[in-house]
Motif scaffolding. Structure first.
Motif, PDB file in Angstrom:
ATOM      1  N   UNK A   1      32.754  10.751 -21.581  1.00  0.00           N
ATOM      2  CA  UNK A   1      31.897  11.077 -20.446  1.00  0.00           C
ATOM      3  C   UNK A   1      31.177  12.416 -20.637  1.00  0.00           C
ATOM      4  N   UNK A   2      29.911  12.451 -20.242  1.00  0.00           N
ATOM      5  CA  UNK A   2      29.123  13.695 -20.272  1.00  0.00           C
ATOM      6  C   UNK A   2      29.236  14.419 -18.938  1.00  0.00           C
ATOM      7  N   UNK A   3      29.234  15.752 -19.032  1.00  0.00           N
ATOM      8  CA  UNK A   3      29.211  16.631 -17.860  1.00  0.00           C
ATOM      9  C   UNK A   3      28.155  17.694 -18.088  1.00  0.00           C
ATOM     10  N   UNK A   4      27.502  18.141 -17.006  1.00  0.00           N
ATOM     11  CA  UNK A   4      26.498  19.192 -17.150  1.00  0.00           C
ATOM     12  C   UNK A   4      27.184  20.562 -17.195  1.00  0.00           C
ATOM     13  N   UNK A   5      26.385  21.634 -17.269  1.00  0.00           N
ATOM     14  CA  UNK A   5      26.914  22.994 -17.381  1.00  0.00           C
ATOM     15  C   UNK A   5      27.726  23.424 -16.164  1.00  0.00           C
ATOM     16  N   UNK A   6      27.508  22.766 -15.024  1.00  0.00           N
ATOM     17  CA  UNK A   6      28.242  23.099 -13.806  1.00  0.00           C
ATOM     18  C   UNK A   6      29.468  22.213 -13.600  1.00  0.00           C
ATOM     19  N   UNK A   7      29.755  21.347 -14.577  1.00  0.00           N
ATOM     20  CA  UNK A   7      30.921  20.482 -14.491  1.00  0.00           C
ATOM     21  C   UNK A   7      30.693  19.188 -13.722  1.00  0.00           C
ATOM     22  N   UNK A   8      29.422  18.882 -13.402  1.00  0.00           N
ATOM     23  CA  UNK A   8      29.123  17.641 -12.683  1.00  0.00           C
ATOM     24  C   UNK A   8      29.057  16.481 -13.671  1.00  0.00           C
ATOM     25  N   UNK A   9      29.686  15.369 -13.318  1.00  0.00           N
ATOM     26  CA  UNK A   9      29.621  14.162 -14.152  1.00  0.00           C
ATOM     27  C   UNK A   9      28.177  13.675 -14.169  1.00  0.00           C
ATOM     28  N   UNK A  10      27.702  13.286 -15.339  1.00  0.00           N
ATOM     29  CA  UNK A  10      26.343  12.773 -15.472  1.00  0.00           C
ATOM     30  C   UNK A  10      26.382  11.257 -15.474  1.00  0.00           C
ATOM     31  N   UNK A  11      25.605  10.678 -14.565  1.00  0.00           N
ATOM     32  CA  UNK A  11      25.524   9.229 -14.471  1.00  0.00           C
ATOM     33  C   UNK A  11      24.077   8.790 -14.642  1.00  0.00           C
ATOM     34  N   UNK A  12      23.925   7.543 -15.079  1.00  0.00           N
ATOM     35  CA  UNK A  12      22.609   6.984 -15.343  1.00  0.00           C
ATOM     36  C   UNK A  12      22.526   5.620 -14.678  1.00  0.00           C
ATOM     37  N   UNK A  13      21.391   5.375 -14.048  1.00  0.00           N
ATOM     38  CA  UNK A  13      21.193   4.091 -13.408  1.00  0.00           C
ATOM     39  C   UNK A  13      19.840   3.501 -13.721  1.00  0.00           C
ATOM     40  N   UNK A  14      19.697   2.237 -13.389  1.00  0.00           N
ATOM     41  CA  UNK A  14      18.451   1.510 -13.604  1.00  0.00           C
ATOM     42  C   UNK A  14      18.068   0.760 -12.345  1.00  0.00           C
ATOM     43  N   UNK A  15      16.781   0.615 -12.165  1.00  0.00           N
ATOM     44  CA  UNK A  15      16.278  -0.314 -11.162  1.00  0.00           C
ATOM     45  C   UNK A  15      15.702  -1.496 -11.936  1.00  0.00           C
ATOM     46  N   UNK A  16      16.484  -2.567 -12.081  1.00  0.00           N
ATOM     47  CA  UNK A  16      15.959  -3.752 -12.759  1.00  0.00           C
ATOM     48  C   UNK A  16      14.873  -4.384 -11.875  1.00  0.00           C
ATOM     49  N   UNK A  17      13.731  -4.695 -12.482  1.00  0.00           N
ATOM     50  CA  UNK A  17      12.652  -5.297 -11.694  1.00  0.00           C
ATOM     51  C   UNK A  17      11.911  -6.352 -12.501  1.00  0.00           C
ATOM     52  N   UNK A  18      11.183  -7.162 -11.761  1.00  0.00           N
ATOM     53  CA  UNK A  18      10.292  -8.168 -12.339  1.00  0.00           C
ATOM     54  C   UNK A  18       9.157  -8.358 -11.347  1.00  0.00           C
TER      55      UNK A  18
ATOM     56  N   UNK B   1      19.859   4.459 -23.631  1.00  0.00           N
ATOM     57  CA  UNK B   1      20.887   3.488 -24.028  1.00  0.00           C
ATOM     58  C   UNK B   1      21.924   3.314 -22.918  1.00  0.00           C
ATOM     59  N   UNK B   2      22.286   4.414 -22.258  1.00  0.00           N
ATOM     60  CA  UNK B   2      23.236   4.336 -21.146  1.00  0.00           C
ATOM     61  C   UNK B   2      22.658   3.499 -20.009  1.00  0.00           C
ATOM     62  N   UNK B   3      21.380   3.701 -19.697  1.00  0.00           N
ATOM     63  CA  UNK B   3      20.725   2.939 -18.626  1.00  0.00           C
ATOM     64  C   UNK B   3      20.731   1.445 -18.948  1.00  0.00           C
TER      65      UNK B   3
END
Length: 164
Positions: free
Chosen positions: A13-30, A73-75
């Motif tokens: 898991x990645x965390x930023x400089x402030x210790x916040x977990x980094x998450x990635x999301x997508x809006x799948x669309x068509x 790639x995460x998204x």
């Protein structure tokens, strides 16, 4: 046929400089099909239930960004694992800091549009999530997270400006 399994654990898991977990999301669309079979210009987006079910609200696919992958790639991985869709990850919609209701800590979230090219019948989280295609207005109504709604508005604004 390949076996697809969702990643789990926090070892990468990645965390930023402030210790916040980094998450990635997508809006799948068509783009919605017209009555004559042609492709229209109205967007449809794919929302999913949480693993706890629809009573906990609907959302777009998202999850942890891991050390061994790019943000794109995460998204793409999250969309495959949680919603069972493949597609083209487009330019990012932005970055948000939000409070996790479940953990009571701040996260850093990145959102991307994903133009869906394939919807799978089987995917890693099929047994714990439902997926539903809906209009943008319907998605805005049912989406539980303010920051995902903001990302949706940016996607709509981007597509509206491209059409003009």
């Amino acid at each position: 046929m390949a076996c697809l399994v969702a990643r789990s654990g926090r070892e990468l898991q990645r965390y930023d400089d402030l210790g916040r977990r980094q998450v990635v999301g997508c809006i799948p669309y068509r783009f919605k099909n017209c009555r004559d079979g042609s492709v229209g210009d109205e967007l449809e987006v794919l929302v999913i239930t949480s693993q706890k079910g629809q009573a906990r609200g609907m959302m777009f696919p998202k999850g942890g960004w891991e050390l061994d992958e790019s943000v794109e790639e995460a998204a793409s991985r999250e969309s495959l694992e949680e919603a069972g869709v493949l597609g083209n990850v487009e330019d990012g919609l932005g970055k948000w800091n939000f409070l996790s209701k479940r953990h009571g800590t701040f996260y850093e979230g990145y959102m991307f549009p994903l133009l869906v090219t394939k919807q799978l019948d089987l995917w890693p989280e099929k047994n714990v999530r439902q997926r539903i295609w809906m209009t943008v207005d319907e998605a805005r109504e049912v989406c539980r997270d303010w920051w995902m709604k903001e990302a949706l508005d940016i996607l709509v604004e981007r597509h509206t400006s491209l059409q003009q």
